[in-house]
Scaffold this active site. Structure first.
Site, mmCIF file in Angstrom:
data_model
loop_
_atom_site.group_PDB
_atom_site.id
_atom_site.type_symbol
_atom_site.label_atom_id
_atom_site.label_comp_id
_atom_site.label_asym_id
_atom_site.label_seq_id
_atom_site.Cartn_x
_atom_site.Cartn_y
_atom_site.Cartn_z
ATOM 1 N N SER A 1 0.832 -1.199 0.000
ATOM 2 C CA SER A 1 0.000 0.000 0.000
ATOM 3 C C SER A 1 0.876 1.262 0.000
ATOM 4 C CB SER A 1 -0.942 -0.055 1.209
ATOM 5 O OG SER A 1 -1.972 0.885 1.111
ATOM 6 N N ASP B 1 -9.028 -4.213 -5.772
ATOM 7 C CA ASP B 1 -8.479 -3.556 -4.579
ATOM 8 C C ASP B 1 -9.183 -2.212 -4.384
ATOM 9 O OD1 ASP B 1 -6.897 -2.133 -2.692
ATOM 10 O OD2 ASP B 1 -5.134 -3.303 -3.252
ATOM 11 N N HIS C 1 -7.515 -5.749 -0.434
ATOM 12 C CA HIS C 1 -6.397 -4.817 -0.470
ATOM 13 C C HIS C 1 -5.074 -5.567 -0.368
ATOM 14 C CE1 HIS C 1 -4.075 -1.266 -0.075
ATOM 15 N NE2 HIS C 1 -3.926 -1.309 1.231
#
Length: 421
Positions: free
Chosen positions: A136, A363, A391
């Site tokens: 991320s 995602d 995610h």
């Protein structure tokens, strides 16, 4: 012994869980055994670190635990003009607390500075090149490092990429659309379940969900421990299970309790997890404060009232369920004492070793198009696609992703271009 371990019995892999504001130290302590394959753990010393401003590093410090609890219970809706004055006043007080309690550090927690710290870690470990796995926001930290130090890039995996070329408003809009799409996917599963509090088609169920959110906007719920749960904290709890589709059944149960029984405890439990609130009322991290501090330095934000109003209207158009709740985030950075030092730009890392970018098609938090964009920007990158929901991919998707990432990190064999799992 696998090849990576044979090459160097003390090979090091630096990791970052994302955020910004996520603790790499906490990730090593709590998640390595469940997320990282046995082969990867055998090949590497997996090393977490807390970037500047985060956790056990020199942390950004703003408010007491009691003040955080109080703030979460206020029913302030930024999209309503009558609430905006109070929001600005309280945000101004919050920023002043951050300055008073953190000091000069507050102006130096940007991602570029944290990436330079990563090179200090590399040198301290005695490694000529850095091996890295970032998730991320950790992909933005990693790609920033790669652009600053391309010749020091070893084996880099960037999972759930952020797009460094996106302006702050573009990031918010893309995430709003991403979560709106995941709501559709969750509702499609939910309406087939006996426990689902909504019924009919996905479109009909979504209208019912929006109507329930509207009720919470006007009349916050109250948990069994006496805490008020206004719409923003409710939405924070609602969003958390959307990060991993294996948690969708728990979201269905939690929403059934809230809608059918008026019991908000499960949703509040999710919101507490997102905020790192413990059962005893203490907060185990400063993730929220660090998130704000780092973001306010990394990208300029347009807090002009007309601009924010136009953005809110657009968010409600593209994401009718969640858009309004993600609007007006620019207010926090507008009153910040330190203005942005970074800006949106391409990161190319010219001359680096091959970098593996991993993107998940469903995602919600780092939409797949961001991974596609980053893979194109980097001079030497391969995109690996996970066709699924949730995610990031490594550690939560399937053996195909695990084998591909492990093969790259351990054996140095990247997957073929445009590989899909």
């Amino acid at each position: 012994m696998n090849r990576r371990a044979a090459e160097n019995a003390s090979a090091n892999l630096l990791i970052n869980p994302g955020g910004p504001g996520g603790s790499g130290l906490d990730m090593v302590e709590s998640s390595v055994q469940s997320m990282f394959s046995e082969d990867l753990q055998a090949a590497y010393n997996i090393i977490g670190f807390d970037p500047r401003g985060v956790g056990k590093s020199s942390p950004v410090t703003c408010q007491t635990d009691a003040e955080i609890d109080q703030g979460r219970q206020e029913n302030l809706r930024a999209w309503l003009p009558e609430d905006q004055t109070q929001i600005i006043e309280e945000t101004d007080d919050y920023a002043a607390d951050c300055t008073a309690n953190t000091g000069d550090l507050l102006g130096h927690v940007d991602t570029v500075s944290a990436a330079k710290d990563m090179d200090v870690i590399r040198a301290a470990l005695g490694d000529k090149q850095l091996d890295y796995l970032g998730f991320s926001y950790g992909t933005f930290l990693g790609s920033t490092y790669a652009d600053l130090f391309p010749k020091k890039v070893g084996r880099f995996v960037l999972d759930g990429a952020m797009d460094p070329t996106s302006q702050a408003s573009d990031l918010t809009k893309a995430q709003a659309v991403g979560f709106e799409n995941e709501i559709d996917a969750w509702l499609a599963q939910c309406v087939e379940s006996e426990d689902c509090p909504f019924s009919g088609s996905v479109a009909e169920a979504k209208v019912q969900l929006q109507q329930f959110f509207a009720q919470v906007e006007n009349q916050p719920m109250v948990s069994s421990d006496g805490r008020t749960v206004p719409i923003i904290d409710f939405v924070n709890g609602f969003i958390l299970p959307l990060y991993d589709n294996s948690n969708w059944p728990y979201l269905t149960e939690a929403m059934a309790s809230a809608v059918n029984d008026g019991n908000v405890d499960s949703i509040l439990g999710f919101a507490d997890i997102a905020a790192d609130r413990q059962i005893d009322g203490t907060y185990s991290s400063n993730s929220s404060d660090a998130f704000t501090a780092i973001n306010c330095l990394d990208r300029p934000m347009n807090a002009n009232s007309d601009a924010m109003s136009e953005e809110a209207t657009e968010l409600m158009r593209v994401a009718p369920t969640l858009g309004k709740y993600l609007s007006y985030g620019e207010i926090a950075c507008d009153v910040w004492d330190h203005k942005a030092s970074g800006h949106a730009e391409e990161l190319n890392a010219p001359g680096s070793n091959e970098i593996l970018v991993v993107g998940t098609t469903g995602d919600p938090a780092t939409p797949y198009k961001w991974s596609q964009s980053l893979a194109k920007q980097l001079d030497n990158a391969t995109l690996l696609t996970y066709e699924g929901h949730g995610h990031t991919a490594y550690g939560r998707s399937n053996d195909c992703i695990t084998d591909a990432v492990d093969g790259y990190l351990i054996e140095g064999k990247g997957p073929a271009a445009n590989s899909q799992c």
